[in-house]
Scaffold this motif. Structure first.
Motif, PDB file in Angstrom:
ATOM      1  N   LEU A 240       0.832  -1.211   0.000  1.00 46.32           N
ATOM      2  CA  LEU A 240       0.000   0.000   0.000  1.00 46.32           C
ATOM      3  C   LEU A 240       0.864   1.258   0.000  1.00 46.32           C
ATOM      4  CD1 LEU A 240      -2.801  -1.064   2.513  1.00 46.32           C
ATOM      5  CD2 LEU A 240      -2.998  -0.865   0.024  1.00 46.32           C
ATOM      6  N   ASP A 241       1.939   1.242   0.769  1.00 48.83           N
ATOM      7  CA  ASP A 241       2.828   2.409   0.794  1.00 48.83           C
ATOM      8  C   ASP A 241       3.476   2.626  -0.578  1.00 48.83           C
ATOM      9  OD1 ASP A 241       2.315   3.105   3.427  1.00 48.83           O
ATOM     10  OD2 ASP A 241       4.042   2.034   4.243  1.00 48.83           O
ATOM     11  N   TRP A 242       3.869   1.545  -1.220  1.00 46.11           N
ATOM     12  CA  TRP A 242       4.433   1.640  -2.578  1.00 46.11           C
ATOM     13  C   TRP A 242       3.387   2.160  -3.558  1.00 46.11           C
ATOM     14  CZ3 TRP A 242       3.104  -2.024  -6.635  1.00 46.11           C
ATOM     15  CH2 TRP A 242       3.796  -1.803  -7.837  1.00 46.11           C
TER      16      TRP A 242
ATOM     17  N   GLY B 115       0.595   6.571  -7.200  1.00 46.46           N
ATOM     18  CA  GLY B 115      -0.671   7.209  -7.516  1.00 46.46           C
ATOM     19  C   GLY B 115      -1.829   6.241  -7.681  1.00 46.46           C
ATOM     20  N   ALA B 116      -1.687   5.012  -7.167  1.00 48.53           N
ATOM     21  CA  ALA B 116      -2.749   4.007  -7.303  1.00 48.53           C
ATOM     22  C   ALA B 116      -3.726   4.099  -6.139  1.00 48.53           C
ATOM     23  CB  ALA B 116      -2.140   2.613  -7.358  1.00 48.53           C
TER      24      ALA B 116
ATOM     25  N   LEU C 119      -8.135  -7.563  -2.308  1.00 50.96           N
ATOM     26  CA  LEU C 119      -8.155  -6.207  -2.855  1.00 50.96           C
ATOM     27  C   LEU C 119      -8.107  -5.259  -1.669  1.00 50.96           C
ATOM     28  CD1 LEU C 119      -8.724  -4.147  -5.229  1.00 50.96           C
ATOM     29  CD2 LEU C 119     -11.161  -4.513  -4.733  1.00 50.96           C
ATOM     30  N   TRP C 120      -7.110  -4.367  -1.661  1.00 50.48           N
ATOM     31  CA  TRP C 120      -6.848  -3.524  -0.499  1.00 50.48           C
ATOM     32  C   TRP C 120      -6.794  -2.060  -0.922  1.00 50.48           C
ATOM     33  CZ3 TRP C 120      -6.145  -6.815   3.711  1.00 50.48           C
ATOM     34  CH2 TRP C 120      -5.782  -8.134   3.405  1.00 50.48           C
TER      35      TRP C 120
ATOM     36  N   ARG D  84      -4.198   2.607   4.480  1.00 47.01           N
ATOM     37  CA  ARG D  84      -2.835   2.207   4.856  1.00 47.01           C
ATOM     38  C   ARG D  84      -2.412   2.732   6.232  1.00 47.01           C
ATOM     39  NH1 ARG D  84       1.637   5.745   2.648  1.00 47.01           N
ATOM     40  NH2 ARG D  84       0.651   7.675   1.983  1.00 47.01           N
ATOM     41  N   ASP D  85      -2.797   3.946   6.575  1.00 48.30           N
ATOM     42  CA  ASP D  85      -2.390   4.467   7.881  1.00 48.30           C
ATOM     43  C   ASP D  85      -3.140   3.775   9.016  1.00 48.30           C
ATOM     44  OD1 ASP D  85      -0.452   6.198   6.900  1.00 48.30           O
ATOM     45  OD2 ASP D  85      -1.905   7.805   6.551  1.00 48.30           O
TER      46      ASP D  85
END
Length: 206
Positions: free
Chosen positions: A84-86, A91-92, A144-145, A150-151
């Motif tokens: 998620l961080d990547w 921009g995804a 699917l995330w 993410r935080d």
């Protein structure tokens, strides 16, 4: 960016295989990881690998290698967070994860996950298969995330959460149910015996 990014989770300890990288074990003369890449790459807009330790051992695959940001072995959720961080830097809006030791997962994995999440503002969806006793079995390394969570996931991991479904249920996660045909699409290689079985499954499918 159109479509989710893909992240292959290869950060496991592989204790039942005697340690090492299960994704580098050979199936049909090629690394397991190659089979996973072949299945996931056509379904996503970009691909990365979550793994810890020396990244150079995966150079042949030509993928970005994302290490866990949570110290210690925190399980698959740490790999999801790394993905998620990547994805946020790319921009995804979302990622789809797949396990590096599961070579037969569905070619429509992403489409079915997305269809199940349709109409939900924060679509969080795990793959599942039918089960006669339990109704269905969730496969928490296939999901699917949304990047927007993410935080929240980072905070949960820092608080000690490790079980995937405990976190997904907090956010009203859904399940996309995949049929089991001649082979279990989510069969994964945990032991040398599993690898031998996968070889037979591969030959039967060819």
């Amino acid at each position: 960016m159109s479509g989710p990014l893909g992240v292959i989770l290869a950060g496991g300890l592989a204790t039942r295989m005697g340690g090492g990288d299960k994704g580098l074990l050979t199936l049909g003369g090629r690394p397991l990881l190659s089979h996973v890449i072949d299945r996931l790459a056509p379904q996503v807009s970009g691909l990365a690998l979550n793994a810890n330790g020396e990244a150079a051992r995966f150079d042949e695959f030509g993928l970005p290698v994302l290490a866990d940001s949570i110290s210690g072995y925190a399980g698959p959720l740490a790999g999801v967070l790394a993905g998620l961080d990547w994805a946020a830097t790319q921009g995804a809006d979302s990622i789809v994860t797949a396990a590096a030791d599961t070579p037969f997962f569905p070619a429509d994995l992403v489409a079915r996950l997305q269809a199940t999440g349709q109409g939900i503002e924060t679509a969080l969806v795990l793959a599942a298969t039918p089960d006669a006793k339990r109704g269905q079995v969730r496969h928490p390394t296939f999901g699917l995330w949304p990047v927007s969570l993410r935080d929240d996931l980072r905070a949960a991991l820092n608080d000690g959460l490790r079980k995937v479904v405990l976190w997904t249920e907090r956010h009203k996660g859904r399940e996309a149910v995949f049929p089991i045909g001649d082979v279990d699409p989510f069969f994964n290689v945990n032991t040398p015996e599993d690898l031998a079985k996968a070889e037979q499954m591969r030959k039967g499918a060819s």
